[in-house]
Design an enzyme around this catalytic site. Structure first.
Site, PDB file in Angstrom:
ATOM      1  N   LYS A   1      33.871  24.652  36.597  1.00 45.10           N
ATOM      2  CA  LYS A   1      34.750  24.338  35.474  1.00 45.10           C
ATOM      3  C   LYS A   1      34.010  23.534  34.383  1.00 45.10           C
ATOM      4  CE  LYS A   1      38.812  24.110  38.499  1.00 45.10           C
ATOM      5  NZ  LYS A   1      40.022  23.335  38.811  1.00 45.10           N
TER       6      LYS A   1
ATOM      7  N   ASN B   1      38.353  18.658  38.806  1.00 44.62           N
ATOM      8  CA  ASN B   1      37.826  18.774  40.171  1.00 44.62           C
ATOM      9  C   ASN B   1      36.647  19.738  40.285  1.00 44.62           C
ATOM     10  OD1 ASN B   1      39.244  21.118  39.965  1.00 44.62           O
ATOM     11  ND2 ASN B   1      40.566  20.774  41.732  1.00 44.62           N
TER      12      ASN B   1
END
Ligand code: CMP
Length: 143
Positions: A9, A112
Site C-alpha cells: 500500500k 497497515n
C-alpha cells in the site's frame, strides 16, 4: 499452482519497504508471476474494497489507496494464500506478532502496509481485477 494477490500500500511504498517485503516472499520460496508499480484509480479501489462499502472507514480506505502509488504483486506457490496471510500478520498491526510484516513495521490499522487475498476465491477475483492476463508471466527457473 496456487496464486495470491498482494498489494504494497502507499504507506509501504512511502516508507521504503518494497524491497524488504518482496524479499521476504521470495526467500520463503514463492515465485513472482506479476509485478507492477501503479497509481490506483478510484474505480479500481471501489471494486477492490466493495465488501467494505457499508463500513464507516470505506471513504478513507479508498482515499488512502488512491493517494499515491502502490506495488501490485501476484505470487505463486504451495499454500501461498494462507502462508502469505500468515507472513503479513493480522489486520491491526498492534495485534500482529513480531516477525510478521505488519508486526515488524506497523502500528496503525488504517496504515497497515500490505494487503493480501484472504481466500482462494478472493485471490482469483483480485488477480483478475488488478492484472490483465498478459501481465502474468509463466516462467521456469533454469539455474
Ligand atoms: P486490508 O487487508 O487492505 O482490507 C481492508 C482494509 O480496511 C484493511 O486492510 C485495513 O487497512 C482497513 N481497515 C479495517 N478496519 C479498519 C478500521 N477500523 N479503521 C480503518 N481502517 C480499517
Amino acid at each position: 499452482m496456487e496464486r495470491t494477490f498482494i498489494a504494497i500500500k502507499p504507506d509501504g511504498v512511502q516508507r521504503g519497504l518494497v524491497g524488504e517485503i518482496l524479499q521476504r516472499f521470495e526467500r520463503r520460496g514463492f515465485k513472482l508471476v506479476g509485478l507492477k508499480f501503479m497509481q490506483v484509480s478510484e474505480a479500481l479501489a471501489q471494486k477492490h474494497y466493495a465488501e467494505h462499502k457499508e463500513r464507516p472507514f470505506f471513504g478513507g480506505l479508498v482515499a488512502f489507496i488512491t493517494s499515491s502509488p502502490v506495488v501490485a504483486v501476484v505470487l505463486e506457490g504451495k499454500g501461498v494464500v494462507a502462508t502469505a496471510r500468515a507472513m503479513m500478520g493480522v489486520t491491526n498491526p498492534l495485534n500482529s506478532p513480531l516477525g510478521t510484516i505488519r508486526g515488524d513495521y506497523g502500528i496503525d490499522i488504517g496504515r497497515n502496509i500490505i494487503h493480501g487475498s484472504d481466500s482462494l476465491e478472493s485471490a482469483e477475483r483480485e488477480i483478475a481485477l488488478w492484472f490483465a492476463p498478459a501481465e502474468l508471466l509463466e516462467w521456469q527457473a533454469t539455474l
